[in-house]
Scaffold this motif. Sequence first.
Motif, PDB file in Angstrom:
ATOM      1  N   ILE A 106       0.877  -1.196   0.001  1.00 28.92           N
ATOM      2  CA  ILE A 106       0.210  -0.087   0.102  1.00 28.92           C
ATOM      3  C   ILE A 106       0.982   1.285  -0.001  1.00 28.92           C
ATOM      4  CG2 ILE A 106      -1.561   1.483   1.438  1.00 28.92           C
ATOM      5  CD1 ILE A 106      -3.038  -1.275   2.333  1.00 28.92           C
ATOM      6  N   ARG A 107       2.058   1.381   0.897  1.00 32.07           N
ATOM      7  CA  ARG A 107       2.795   2.495   0.850  1.00 32.07           C
ATOM      8  C   ARG A 107       3.696   2.662  -0.344  1.00 32.07           C
ATOM      9  NH1 ARG A 107       7.490   3.583   5.542  1.00 32.07           N
ATOM     10  NH2 ARG A 107       8.176   5.420   4.795  1.00 32.07           N
ATOM     11  N   ILE A 108       4.067   1.491  -1.215  1.00 39.37           N
ATOM     12  CA  ILE A 108       4.858   1.683  -2.394  1.00 39.37           C
ATOM     13  C   ILE A 108       3.992   2.150  -3.508  1.00 39.37           C
ATOM     14  CG2 ILE A 108       6.074   0.448  -3.923  1.00 39.37           C
ATOM     15  CD1 ILE A 108       7.469   1.036  -1.409  1.00 39.37           C
TER      16      ILE A 108
ATOM     17  N   ALA B  25       3.969   5.560  -5.701  1.00 33.16           N
ATOM     18  CA  ALA B  25       3.967   5.359  -7.244  1.00 33.16           C
ATOM     19  C   ALA B  25       3.007   6.026  -7.826  1.00 33.16           C
ATOM     20  CB  ALA B  25       3.673   3.668  -7.613  1.00 33.16           C
ATOM     21  N   LEU B  26       1.731   6.241  -7.105  1.00 36.29           N
ATOM     22  CA  LEU B  26       0.431   7.177  -7.786  1.00 36.29           C
ATOM     23  C   LEU B  26       0.989   8.658  -7.763  1.00 36.29           C
ATOM     24  CD1 LEU B  26      -2.470   5.210  -6.405  1.00 36.29           C
ATOM     25  CD2 LEU B  26      -1.743   5.262  -8.722  1.00 36.29           C
ATOM     26  N   ASN B  27       1.599   9.015  -6.442  1.00 36.07           N
ATOM     27  CA  ASN B  27       2.152  10.394  -6.238  1.00 36.07           C
ATOM     28  C   ASN B  27       3.217  10.808  -7.269  1.00 36.07           C
ATOM     29  OD1 ASN B  27       0.478  10.787  -4.396  1.00 36.07           O
ATOM     30  ND2 ASN B  27       1.882  10.136  -2.778  1.00 36.07           N
ATOM     31  N   LYS B  28       4.043   9.748  -7.525  1.00 34.70           N
ATOM     32  CA  LYS B  28       5.168   9.882  -8.572  1.00 34.70           C
ATOM     33  C   LYS B  28       4.632  10.167 -10.106  1.00 34.70           C
ATOM     34  CE  LYS B  28       9.556  10.287  -9.653  1.00 34.70           C
ATOM     35  NZ  LYS B  28      10.409  11.465  -9.022  1.00 34.70           N
ATOM     36  N   PHE B  29       3.557   9.395 -10.337  1.00 33.94           N
ATOM     37  CA  PHE B  29       2.954   9.504 -11.707  1.00 33.94           C
ATOM     38  C   PHE B  29       2.359  10.715 -11.825  1.00 33.94           C
ATOM     39  CE2 PHE B  29      -1.048   8.853 -14.064  1.00 33.94           C
ATOM     40  CZ  PHE B  29      -0.382   8.528 -15.328  1.00 33.94           C
ATOM     41  N   VAL B  30       1.639  11.011 -10.753  1.00 35.56           N
ATOM     42  CA  VAL B  30       1.071  12.659 -10.856  1.00 35.56           C
ATOM     43  C   VAL B  30       2.361  13.703 -11.216  1.00 35.56           C
ATOM     44  CG1 VAL B  30       0.009  14.329  -9.620  1.00 35.56           C
ATOM     45  CG2 VAL B  30      -0.945  11.938  -9.685  1.00 35.56           C
ATOM     46  N   GLU B  31       3.359  13.675 -10.294  1.00 35.85           N
ATOM     47  CA  GLU B  31       4.623  14.508 -10.609  1.00 35.85           C
ATOM     48  C   GLU B  31       4.866  14.337 -12.048  1.00 35.85           C
ATOM     49  OE1 GLU B  31       7.326  13.841  -7.752  1.00 35.85           O
ATOM     50  OE2 GLU B  31       5.956  14.296  -5.985  1.00 35.85           O
TER      51      GLU B  31
ATOM     52  N   ARG C 199      -6.974  20.335  -9.539  1.00 35.62           N
ATOM     53  CA  ARG C 199      -8.306  19.559  -8.782  1.00 35.62           C
ATOM     54  C   ARG C 199      -8.420  18.407  -9.269  1.00 35.62           C
ATOM     55  NH1 ARG C 199     -13.210  22.610  -9.391  1.00 35.62           N
ATOM     56  NH2 ARG C 199     -13.056  22.172 -11.411  1.00 35.62           N
ATOM     57  N   ARG C 200      -8.409  17.860 -10.452  1.00 38.44           N
ATOM     58  CA  ARG C 200      -8.709  16.633 -11.260  1.00 38.44           C
ATOM     59  C   ARG C 200      -7.574  15.695 -10.706  1.00 38.44           C
ATOM     60  NH1 ARG C 200     -10.100  14.688 -17.296  1.00 38.44           N
ATOM     61  NH2 ARG C 200     -10.623  12.607 -16.677  1.00 38.44           N
ATOM     62  N   GLU C 201      -6.490  16.131 -10.515  1.00 38.42           N
ATOM     63  CA  GLU C 201      -5.173  15.333 -10.321  1.00 38.42           C
ATOM     64  C   GLU C 201      -5.323  14.872  -8.966  1.00 38.42           C
ATOM     65  OE1 GLU C 201      -1.819  17.556 -11.138  1.00 38.42           O
ATOM     66  OE2 GLU C 201      -1.899  17.334 -13.286  1.00 38.42           O
ATOM     67  N   ALA C 202      -5.526  15.907  -8.030  1.00 33.36           N
ATOM     68  CA  ALA C 202      -5.707  15.733  -6.527  1.00 33.36           C
ATOM     69  C   ALA C 202      -7.019  14.664  -6.229  1.00 33.36           C
ATOM     70  CB  ALA C 202      -5.966  16.786  -5.903  1.00 33.36           C
TER      71      ALA C 202
ATOM     72  N   MET D 109      -8.128  12.279  -8.609  1.00 33.76           N
ATOM     73  CA  MET D 109      -7.888  11.108  -8.885  1.00 33.76           C
ATOM     74  C   MET D 109      -7.121  10.326  -7.994  1.00 33.76           C
ATOM     75  SD  MET D 109      -9.821  10.469 -11.591  1.00 33.76           S
ATOM     76  CE  MET D 109      -9.032   9.126 -11.922  1.00 33.76           C
ATOM     77  N   VAL D 110      -5.826  11.169  -7.619  1.00 30.94           N
ATOM     78  CA  VAL D 110      -4.813  10.335  -6.604  1.00 30.94           C
ATOM     79  C   VAL D 110      -5.585   9.885  -5.451  1.00 30.94           C
ATOM     80  CG1 VAL D 110      -3.188  10.907  -5.425  1.00 30.94           C
ATOM     81  CG2 VAL D 110      -3.051  11.474  -7.521  1.00 30.94           C
ATOM     82  N   ARG D 111      -6.479  10.716  -4.813  1.00 28.84           N
ATOM     83  CA  ARG D 111      -7.167  10.134  -3.771  1.00 28.84           C
ATOM     84  C   ARG D 111      -7.992   9.040  -4.008  1.00 28.84           C
ATOM     85  NH1 ARG D 111      -7.732  15.672  -2.648  1.00 28.84           N
ATOM     86  NH2 ARG D 111      -9.928  15.538  -3.237  1.00 28.84           N
ATOM     87  N   LEU D 112      -8.783   9.023  -4.880  1.00 25.76           N
ATOM     88  CA  LEU D 112      -9.609   7.750  -5.571  1.00 25.76           C
ATOM     89  C   LEU D 112      -8.929   6.538  -5.727  1.00 25.76           C
ATOM     90  CD1 LEU D 112     -12.500   7.171  -6.038  1.00 25.76           C
ATOM     91  CD2 LEU D 112     -12.246   7.899  -8.428  1.00 25.76           C
ATOM     92  N   LEU D 113      -7.750   6.800  -6.774  1.00 25.01           N
ATOM     93  CA  LEU D 113      -7.119   5.628  -7.087  1.00 25.01           C
ATOM     94  C   LEU D 113      -6.214   5.197  -5.815  1.00 25.01           C
ATOM     95  CD1 LEU D 113      -5.604   6.951 -10.493  1.00 25.01           C
ATOM     96  CD2 LEU D 113      -7.440   5.315 -10.102  1.00 25.01           C
ATOM     97  N   GLN D 114      -5.846   5.917  -4.742  1.00 27.78           N
ATOM     98  CA  GLN D 114      -5.065   5.502  -3.616  1.00 27.78           C
ATOM     99  C   GLN D 114      -5.945   4.512  -2.771  1.00 27.78           C
ATOM    100  OE1 GLN D 114      -3.564   8.564  -1.725  1.00 27.78           O
ATOM    101  NE2 GLN D 114      -1.511   8.736  -2.969  1.00 27.78           N
TER     102      GLN D 114
END
Length: 297
Positions: free
Chosen positions: A42-44, A48-54, A66-69, A71-76
């Motif tokens: 889960i941590r990794i 990885a999702l945060n790195k993908f957004v960066e 706004r959509r990035e934030a 989507m990141v929360r939803l995917l996480q």
Amino acid sequence: MNSLTSVFKNVFEPFFQEETWAHIGEGFIKILLILLISMFLIRIGKQALNKFVEVRTNSPLRISERREATMVRLLQNVFSYVIYFVAGVMILETLSVDVRGLLAGAGIVGLAVGFGAQNLVKDIITGFFIIFEDQFSVGDYVRVGTFEGTVEEIGLRTTKIKSWTGEINILPNGSIVEVTNFSLHNSVAFVDVSISYEENIQKAEQVILELLEELPSRYEDMVKTPELLGVQNIHATEVTMRITSEVKPMRHFHISRMIRKEVRTRLNEHDIEVPFPRMVMYNRTEEAQHSSTLKGK
């Protein structure tokens, strides 16, 4: 007495055997490893999702922040739930629980619930696509059907919209068919200014244009200098001119009021009269006296 001793022996005797404790210890170690590996994954995965957004942030094909934030929360969350589910199944298998029968029973129950709660399923699916497509976000000013206001909360089942008078409207996501979002792009404030029919239009336009050049330095909500479009209407007693101004999202109400005040003050400074109702009164007695005087002459 013999029967009680036999029951006691059958129940507690396995706990005095070395194989039993070895099996329990092995199961405990497996469960502990499953939990540790799940937490690590889960941590990794979140990193990885945060790195993908960066990476997407530096890409020319970048979507909105706004959509990035969102989507990141939803995917996480989805990723975490999947890992938790797999870990739970593995723990049940370690405890010698028939997982296949349990999943089959859960599938039948879920199917029955799905047929009985179609509106709930529709709300959840619609809510997912509202978040996924970033149709609107918390803090946006939207119009949904007859409801208009600021979005207070977005859930998978319901959306809460607060009107400007303070009411909270709770809407099932399945009922949201058409949405007007006023917060995605800049707004336009427009003001109609009327001057008396007898006034000089060219002079009034010059005074207003000079004022409009000064306004952006006073009001930071203005994106650029307001424009005077010219004469909008001609009435029997007045001439109406229209002013437009591109402003930040949802600031057009405030800027419209400020433009009206500034224009009214500047026109007064240059003695340019604005139209107002007038009443002319005649004294019939004086008119009769005046008429008789004229006849006598």
